[in-house]
Write an enzyme that holds these catalytic residues in place. Sequence first.
Site, PDB file in Angstrom:
ATOM      1  N   ASP A 112       0.857  -1.183   0.000  1.00 32.57           N
ATOM      2  CA  ASP A 112       0.000   0.000   0.000  1.00 32.57           C
ATOM      3  C   ASP A 112       0.898   1.239   0.000  1.00 32.57           C
ATOM      4  OD1 ASP A 112      -2.340   1.370   0.036  1.00 32.57           O
ATOM      5  OD2 ASP A 112      -2.800   1.031   2.142  1.00 32.57           O
ATOM      6  N   THR A 161      -2.318   6.522  -3.932  1.00 32.89           N
ATOM      7  CA  THR A 161      -3.257   7.623  -4.143  1.00 32.89           C
ATOM      8  C   THR A 161      -2.612   8.653  -5.080  1.00 32.89           C
ATOM      9  OG1 THR A 161      -2.353   8.568  -2.117  1.00 32.89           O
ATOM     10  CG2 THR A 161      -4.475   7.455  -1.939  1.00 32.89           C
TER      11      THR A 161
END
Length: 340
Positions: A112, A161
Amino acid sequence: MSEFREPSIESMEDSQPEDRVLRPQRLEEMIGQQDVHERLAIAIDAARKRSEPLGHILLDGPPGLGKTTFATCIPRELGTSLQIASGAALGAPKDLLPYLTNAGESSVLFIDEIHRLPIAVEEFLYPAMEDFRIDIILGDGMSARTINMPLQPFTLVGATTRAGLLSAPLRDRFVVREHLDYYSVSELAKIVFRSAGKLDMPMDDETATEIAGRSRGTPRLANNRLRWVRDYSTSRANRLVDLEIARTALEMQGIDELGLDGFDRRYLETLQRVFGGGPAGIEAIAHTMSTAVDTLEDDVEPFLLRYELIVRTPRGRRLTERGEAHLGDAPPSGPQQKLF
Ligand code: ADP
């Protein structure tokens, strides 16, 4: 080398136990993101049929749209194991080493926030991704030598992101690259409806649509708003959740009809009042709001940009006519911190 603790699916679940209940376990349970879903399903099916490891996958998009959920569903579909790491916690190659050596054949390693990997870790990852091999340098100076260590073929799933912050060599090593976009209100309403069922909360379509419409296109927010409505109804209303309870509960949190909370509106107000509608630099806005640039860039701006409430120009952020109009309609900004 740092002490190795085997990572598990459990270790990455959100802090509340209900998150585990609400998170889809299989691809077929996931709602929306139709194209991404279909392409991943084809890649998984092909890998399974050929008994080959799945190519490396990069998922990008704003927080709460399902990157982790996709990543955790993939190994379940493949019938393989999963390890989870966070780019922010992998400060040096030695932190990544146990994950790589532990990766079983065709297993999935999920990283992540992969844009936060330091360059040294990134470079260590290249041969692992490309040739399933790591190069370990022993000694230094003239006597330094490199030994190669073979790895089992594995699949790296990276989530970010900020795809723009990824270096080109890292980005190019992903075979499949998928962008997750905001969900439509009807998709979110299905998610709310299903989550309400899992929480034993009878709910009509109208109420599910109301909560969905105030969730900024984001499943995580939809689930969080649903839980708040449930708390409000238990504590104050003492009756089953209905449209009126949902509206009252969400308005009490300062969540408006577009799903913006007080913090989002304070961003728009700051741009309007302090900077005359812009253009204004992100650092100046963050400074005025006493918050971090990252918080604005990751959690606030993507939705405002997507819904054309602001635009990014070479000279900074500018409020659009739609943004002005929304401020005109919206209640005062309310809570100063991001709610969820
Ligand atoms: P990200 O990793 O992109 O920040 P997550 O995968 O953690 O987002 O998603 C947040 C929550 O939203 C999950 O716990 C899950 O309950 C819900 N969710 C995300 N995507 C979907 C989907 N496509 N269908 C149903 N629920 C979803």
